[in-house]
Design a protein around this motif. Structure first.
Motif, PDB file in Angstrom:
ATOM      1  N   ASN A 121      66.234   1.698  40.004  1.00 39.46           N
ATOM      2  CA  ASN A 121      65.173   1.327  40.920  1.00 39.46           C
ATOM      3  C   ASN A 121      63.906   2.070  40.522  1.00 39.46           C
ATOM      4  OD1 ASN A 121      63.539   0.665  43.036  1.00 39.46           O
ATOM      5  ND2 ASN A 121      64.760   1.687  44.606  1.00 39.46           N
ATOM      6  N   LEU A 122      62.907   1.327  40.022  1.00 39.47           N
ATOM      7  CA  LEU A 122      61.720   1.969  39.471  1.00 39.47           C
ATOM      8  C   LEU A 122      60.811   2.561  40.536  1.00 39.47           C
ATOM      9  CD1 LEU A 122      60.784  -0.549  36.626  1.00 39.47           C
ATOM     10  CD2 LEU A 122      62.038   1.596  36.448  1.00 39.47           C
ATOM     11  N   SER A 123      61.034   2.239  41.807  1.00 39.31           N
ATOM     12  CA  SER A 123      60.214   2.827  42.862  1.00 39.31           C
ATOM     13  C   SER A 123      60.893   3.994  43.554  1.00 39.31           C
ATOM     14  CB  SER A 123      59.867   1.756  43.908  1.00 39.31           C
ATOM     15  OG  SER A 123      61.032   1.299  44.552  1.00 39.31           O
ATOM     16  N   SER A 124      62.118   4.322  43.148  1.00 42.35           N
ATOM     17  CA  SER A 124      62.868   5.376  43.822  1.00 42.35           C
ATOM     18  C   SER A 124      62.420   6.750  43.348  1.00 42.35           C
ATOM     19  CB  SER A 124      64.367   5.210  43.565  1.00 42.35           C
ATOM     20  OG  SER A 124      65.093   6.279  44.126  1.00 42.35           O
ATOM     21  N   THR A 125      62.417   7.715  44.279  1.00 46.22           N
ATOM     22  CA  THR A 125      62.094   9.095  43.922  1.00 46.22           C
ATOM     23  C   THR A 125      63.339   9.903  43.602  1.00 46.22           C
ATOM     24  OG1 THR A 125      62.171   9.810  46.240  1.00 46.22           O
ATOM     25  CG2 THR A 125      60.048   9.031  45.397  1.00 46.22           C
ATOM     26  N   SER A 126      64.530   9.318  43.731  1.00 43.22           N
ATOM     27  CA  SER A 126      65.774  10.036  43.445  1.00 43.22           C
ATOM     28  C   SER A 126      66.340   9.600  42.100  1.00 43.22           C
ATOM     29  CB  SER A 126      66.804   9.790  44.551  1.00 43.22           C
ATOM     30  OG  SER A 126      67.146   8.422  44.610  1.00 43.22           O
ATOM     31  N   THR A 127      67.371  10.320  41.642  1.00 47.20           N
ATOM     32  CA  THR A 127      68.014  10.061  40.353  1.00 47.20           C
ATOM     33  C   THR A 127      69.329   9.343  40.605  1.00 47.20           C
ATOM     34  OG1 THR A 127      67.048  12.120  39.552  1.00 47.20           O
ATOM     35  CG2 THR A 127      68.745  11.113  38.200  1.00 47.20           C
ATOM     36  N   GLN A 128      69.448   8.102  40.121  1.00 43.78           N
ATOM     37  CA  GLN A 128      70.569   7.246  40.486  1.00 43.78           C
ATOM     38  C   GLN A 128      71.183   6.580  39.269  1.00 43.78           C
ATOM     39  OE1 GLN A 128      68.069   4.713  42.769  1.00 43.78           O
ATOM     40  NE2 GLN A 128      68.556   5.665  44.735  1.00 43.78           N
ATOM     41  N   SER A 129      72.456   6.200  39.426  1.00 47.70           N
ATOM     42  CA  SER A 129      73.145   5.344  38.469  1.00 47.70           C
ATOM     43  C   SER A 129      73.973   4.353  39.261  1.00 47.70           C
ATOM     44  CB  SER A 129      74.064   6.161  37.546  1.00 47.70           C
ATOM     45  OG  SER A 129      73.348   7.135  36.827  1.00 47.70           O
ATOM     46  N   LEU A 130      74.057   3.107  38.795  1.00 50.00           N
ATOM     47  CA  LEU A 130      74.846   2.076  39.456  1.00 50.00           C
ATOM     48  C   LEU A 130      75.878   1.552  38.476  1.00 50.00           C
ATOM     49  CD1 LEU A 130      75.046   0.461  42.155  1.00 50.00           C
ATOM     50  CD2 LEU A 130      73.681  -1.311  41.047  1.00 50.00           C
ATOM     51  N   ILE A 131      77.159   1.628  38.874  1.00 47.61           N
ATOM     52  CA  ILE A 131      78.262   1.184  38.017  1.00 47.61           C
ATOM     53  C   ILE A 131      78.959   0.026  38.707  1.00 47.61           C
ATOM     54  CG2 ILE A 131      80.365   1.867  36.822  1.00 47.61           C
ATOM     55  CD1 ILE A 131      78.287   4.671  38.033  1.00 47.61           C
ATOM     56  N   SER A 132      79.190  -1.058  37.979  1.00 46.97           N
ATOM     57  CA  SER A 132      79.706  -2.287  38.569  1.00 46.97           C
ATOM     58  C   SER A 132      81.213  -2.414  38.386  1.00 46.97           C
ATOM     59  CB  SER A 132      79.020  -3.499  37.941  1.00 46.97           C
ATOM     60  OG  SER A 132      79.401  -3.633  36.579  1.00 46.97           O
ATOM     61  N   ARG A 133      81.777  -3.388  39.096  1.00 45.43           N
ATOM     62  CA  ARG A 133      83.207  -3.668  39.015  1.00 45.43           C
ATOM     63  C   ARG A 133      83.635  -4.021  37.586  1.00 45.43           C
ATOM     64  NH1 ARG A 133      84.638  -9.296  41.140  1.00 45.43           N
ATOM     65  NH2 ARG A 133      83.186  -8.621  42.754  1.00 45.43           N
ATOM     66  N   SER A 134      82.817  -4.818  36.883  1.00 47.18           N
ATOM     67  CA  SER A 134      83.178  -5.207  35.514  1.00 47.18           C
ATOM     68  C   SER A 134      83.192  -4.000  34.589  1.00 47.18           C
ATOM     69  CB  SER A 134      82.211  -6.271  34.996  1.00 47.18           C
ATOM     70  OG  SER A 134      80.881  -5.770  34.964  1.00 47.18           O
ATOM     71  N   GLU A 135      82.265  -3.062  34.772  1.00 48.95           N
ATOM     72  CA  GLU A 135      82.259  -1.851  33.947  1.00 48.95           C
ATOM     73  C   GLU A 135      83.479  -0.993  34.237  1.00 48.95           C
ATOM     74  OE1 GLU A 135      77.539  -0.948  33.229  1.00 48.95           O
ATOM     75  OE2 GLU A 135      78.324  -0.746  35.267  1.00 48.95           O
ATOM     76  N   ILE A 136      83.877  -0.916  35.498  1.00 52.16           N
ATOM     77  CA  ILE A 136      85.080  -0.157  35.846  1.00 52.16           C
ATOM     78  C   ILE A 136      86.307  -0.783  35.187  1.00 52.16           C
ATOM     79  CG2 ILE A 136      86.580   0.540  37.753  1.00 52.16           C
ATOM     80  CD1 ILE A 136      84.066   0.590  39.512  1.00 52.16           C
ATOM     81  N   SER A 137      86.370  -2.113  35.202  1.00 51.18           N
ATOM     82  CA  SER A 137      87.522  -2.801  34.629  1.00 51.18           C
ATOM     83  C   SER A 137      87.595  -2.649  33.119  1.00 51.18           C
ATOM     84  CB  SER A 137      87.463  -4.285  35.003  1.00 51.18           C
ATOM     85  OG  SER A 137      88.524  -4.999  34.415  1.00 51.18           O
ATOM     86  N   ASP A 138      86.420  -2.660  32.446  1.00 56.57           N
ATOM     87  CA  ASP A 138      86.406  -2.637  30.984  1.00 56.57           C
ATOM     88  C   ASP A 138      86.454  -1.233  30.399  1.00 56.57           C
ATOM     89  OD1 ASP A 138      86.208  -5.363  31.162  1.00 56.57           O
ATOM     90  OD2 ASP A 138      84.081  -5.463  30.645  1.00 56.57           O
ATOM     91  N   THR A 139      85.865  -0.247  31.059  1.00 54.84           N
ATOM     92  CA  THR A 139      85.811   1.107  30.517  1.00 54.84           C
ATOM     93  C   THR A 139      87.220   1.668  30.381  1.00 54.84           C
ATOM     94  OG1 THR A 139      83.664   1.479  31.548  1.00 54.84           O
ATOM     95  CG2 THR A 139      84.903   3.423  30.867  1.00 54.84           C
ATOM     96  N   PRO A 140      87.589   2.197  29.214  1.00 57.16           N
ATOM     97  CA  PRO A 140      88.963   2.675  29.011  1.00 57.16           C
ATOM     98  C   PRO A 140      89.386   3.690  30.069  1.00 57.16           C
ATOM     99  CG  PRO A 140      87.769   2.644  26.935  1.00 57.16           C
ATOM    100  CD  PRO A 140      86.769   2.342  27.997  1.00 57.16           C
TER     101      PRO A 140
END
Length: 733
Positions: A121-140
């Motif tokens: 989010n380019l307007s956010s003042t905090s430090t964030q990461s968003l991880i999706s269901r597909s990434e959870i499924s694919d990441t070893p």
């Protein structure tokens, strides 16, 4: 008055924490920048059937409230104009403005799709990461029931050491389920999971610049959006796997939805001969098994009222691993853990700008260490904690303001059973049951103010009262700013925040205190941790790629840690006078390249140093060391990087490289050698119903010491190579 407030809170199904919702708003105009009234706006989730609609007003403006965090397509249409679709990503608590310039329709109308949603989010003042269901499924390994790879692979400065998750140098993190917190004031007493990663839709990781509603666990807030049923239509899925060390990890789930109601239910079970991290390279006495159930229910009672319930129950059992001498001495220690929570939310939209959320919750947590009959001494440490409470929050999005205010409170009751048998021929033994109670109340106010298109300001304050063995009060301000450089579209941000973390209810008394005193140990009352954090960051989006950099410095007073009473395996918290954490972090996320390839990187360079003596908890009253010393979970450099690639014949490949420069070697200042591991997974779909995945963790079988501390189970060795086969079968019912 305070007692009346507490009774009022605890007598009802009780009073959400970090919200799981954001706001999508914007303006629609024609090529001459004149507003278009009556344009139809539809917001549709990328990975489910969830959708919402709105109509622009006379000023061409629209606003959609209570949008769960995640990835969406936003489509705008109006008579005489070409329909336009834009991908967008919603962050919890955000209210970013979008602008649509609709082109005049030609004889053949076209649909414009504008690239990909920005990873942050380019307007956010905090430090964030968003991880999706597909990434959870694919990441070893990320979707295994006992795995936190969804965090350690994507969040810089996150790693597992002595079977505990550490982020930005600390143990204390907050887990919020669908925006509702799962409170746990106990530090480092549990090694089991609270939920199955296969039940996650998205997880938002905040690690800096936390807003006033995001609580006080300084080192990270993980806001989990669970499966809801909107992604299924009377569909079930069976997941079964088998791998090295007789490891199984199985789940059966059901989900479906109508226009107003959605449900998701899952049952899971897992077992392995390689449970906890071992003290040597040999795997001895290390079996583990667990099972659980999870459900999510969503009901849209009226267009203005939504009811949500999330519930979970888990039980896990671990053998505490041995070295060769312990195995020969017939040492057979066990750890038994239970966790259950129920979170209910009523979300009422009074208007497109005003939303009330009322969320009662209950959480039960148990950690029970049971020493074997041949231990010297043989100890039992069985703690059960009950939490009841919740939050009422009111959010307003109007003009340039995105403000919220709320009350958060819970009551806690702990029951702890200690048992100690000397087993040294003396015949000494004791049983002791301790009861403890406490409560926390907090009031927060905050506002995000959009000064103009390139400057966002955030400010808030959180007032907290804690009552237990000690009564403490805190007033914690939090301010931040995000400055977007117009031509480059880079975002500079800065944050300053203070936090107060309530202490565990642990204490020493009676025979246990006498036992500790016999080993020159005592117990000082535990005070809450008070933190002060400064952070500066830069986000650079370029052609769908997003790189993020952050420098932070955290100063902690009464910093929480833990230690053991002699060789009893009875652990108690302690607080260190001052801890200084300094770090630099960076992340890199790619767009979906050529429809086939995704890349991610998370890097952290940090140091974790303490100074002064023990100010609370378990102590030997020794004078403090002069200057700073490194803590046992200090690791200077941590890197996780990987990719996912689509292959022919409906198959895919994912890999992840992990690097660490090594944790503290004993009392330091030297550190253990660096290490590198590679994780790999390959998957393929067979028709519409079947898919299979082969995963290899620590593919090269790299063996190394993680740490040499005296924490749970003693020193810890990295897991050997693990290979598993997972099969998924989907069917309708």
């Amino acid at each position: 008055m305070r007692r009346v407030f507490i009774l009022a809170v605890l007598s009802i199904p009780n009073l959400v924490f970090a919200s799981v919702f954001g706001v999508v708003k914007g303006v629609v105009h024609d090529p001459q920048h004149r507003p278009i009234a009556g344009a139809q706006v539809q917001l549709k989730a990328v990975a489910s059937d969830w959708k919402a609609e709105a109509t622009t007003n006379d000023a061409g403006s629209f606003q959609i409230q209570t949008v769960p965090l995640g990835e969406y397509y936003l489509t705008v249409s109006a008579p005489g104009f070409a329909e336009q679709t834009m991908p967008t990503r919603v962050i919890a608590g955000s209210a970013e403005d979008l602008h649509f310039a609709l082109a005049i329709a030609t004889a053949k109308e076209t649909v414009e799709v504008s690239g990909e949603a920005t990873a942050v989010n380019l307007s956010s003042t905090s430090t964030q990461s968003l991880i999706s269901r597909s990434e959870i499924s694919d990441t070893p390994g990320a979707d295994q029931a006992n795995s936190l790879a969804v965090i350690t692979d994507y969040v810089p400065g996150a790693y597992m050491v002595h079977d505990q998750l550490h982020v930005r140098g600390g143990h204390q993190v907050t887990w919020a389920i669908d925006g509702v917190p799962v409170p746990n004031t106990n530090i480092a007493s549990n090694v089991g999971p609270q939920f199955d990663p296969k039940d996650i839709d998205y997880v938002e990781a905040e690690r800096g610049g936390l807003s006033a509603d995001a609580g006080d666990r300084t080192y990270g807030v993980f806001n989990v959006v669970t499966r809801s049923g909107f992604e299924r239509n009377r569909e079930a899925e069976l997941v079964a796997s088998y791998g090295s060390y007789n490891t199984t990890d199985n789940q059966l789930s059901f989900g479906s939805h109508t226009d107003r109601f959605a449900y998701y239910v899952s049952l899971n079970g897992n077992r392995t001969d390689l449970g906890l991290e071992t003290p040597t390279s040999s795997v001895l006495h290390d079996r583990a098994n667990g099972y659980g159930a999870f459900t999510s229910l969503i009901f849209n009672a009226t267009p203005a009222d939504q009811l949500r319930f999330v519930g979970s129950m888990r039980q896990d059992h671990y053998q505490v691993p041995n070295d060769a001498d312990q195995q020969a001495a017939l040492i057979r220690d066990h750890e038994r853990e239970q966790d259950a929570f129920g979170n209910f939310s009523w979300i009422h939209s009074w208007s497109p700008s005003l939303v009330l959320t009322v969320s009662p919750f209950y959480h039960f947590n148990r950690a029970a260490f049971e020493g074997g009959a041949n231990d010297v001494p043989s100890a039992t440490d069985n703690r059960a904690s009950n939490y009841a409470g919740g939050q009422i929050s009111l959010s307003v999005v109007h003009d340039k303001h995105n403000a919220s205010a709320g009350i958060y409170a819970f009551g806690q009751h702990d029951t702890t059973l200690f048992r100690l048998v000397a087993n040294d021929g003396s015949g000494d033994e004791f049983n002791q049951r301790d009861l403890a109670a406490g409560q926390l109340e907090a009031v927060f106010l905050q506002d995000q103010y959009k000064v103009n298109s390139w400057l966002n300001l955030a400010g808030g304050i959180r007032f907290t009262h804690f009552g237990g063995a000690l009564n403490e009060n805190a007033a914690d301000p939090r301010v931040g700013a995000a400055l977007r450089l117009p031509e480059l579209n880079w975002v500079l941000r800065a944050n300053y925040a203070r936090y107060y973390q309530a202490p565990p209810l642990s204490t020493l008394s009676g025979p246990l205190l006498e036992f500790a005193s016999a080993q020159d140990l005592g117990f000082l009352p535990l005070k809450g941790e008070r933190d002060e954090q400064h952070e500066f960051g830069l986000t650079i989006p370029v052609h769908g790629w997003t790189s993020d950099f952050a420098y932070f410095r955290t100063g902690a007073r009464n910093s929480f840690d833990h230690d053991v009473i002699g060789n009893s395996n009875i652990f108690f918290p302690l607080t260190i006078d001052h801890v200084r954490i300094r770090g630099f972090e960076s992340t890199l996320r790619s767009p979906h390249i050529a429809g086939r390839f995704d890349f991610h990187l998370a890097y952290s360079h940090q140091s974790i140093e303490g100074s002064g003596g023990v100010t609370g908890g378990l102590t030997d009253f020794s004078p403090p060391e002069e200057g700073f010393f490194y803590l046992d979970h200090d690791q200077r450099n941590t890197l996780s990087t990987g990719f996912t690639s689509s292959l022919p014949w409906r198959s895919w490949l994912a890999a992840n490289l992990n690097y660490g420069s090594g944790f503290l070697n004993g009392d330091g200042p030297d550190h253990l050698p660096s290490y590198r591991t590679i994780d790999l997974s390959v998957g393929k779909s067979f028709g519409e119903s079947w898919s299979a995945k082969v995963s290899a963790m620590n593919l090269t079988n790299k063996r190394y010491f993680i740490d040499l501390s005296n924490t749970f189970g003693g020193s810890h060795f990295a897991n050997p190579r693990e290979i598993s086969l997972q099969v998924r079968y989907r069917f309708h019912y």
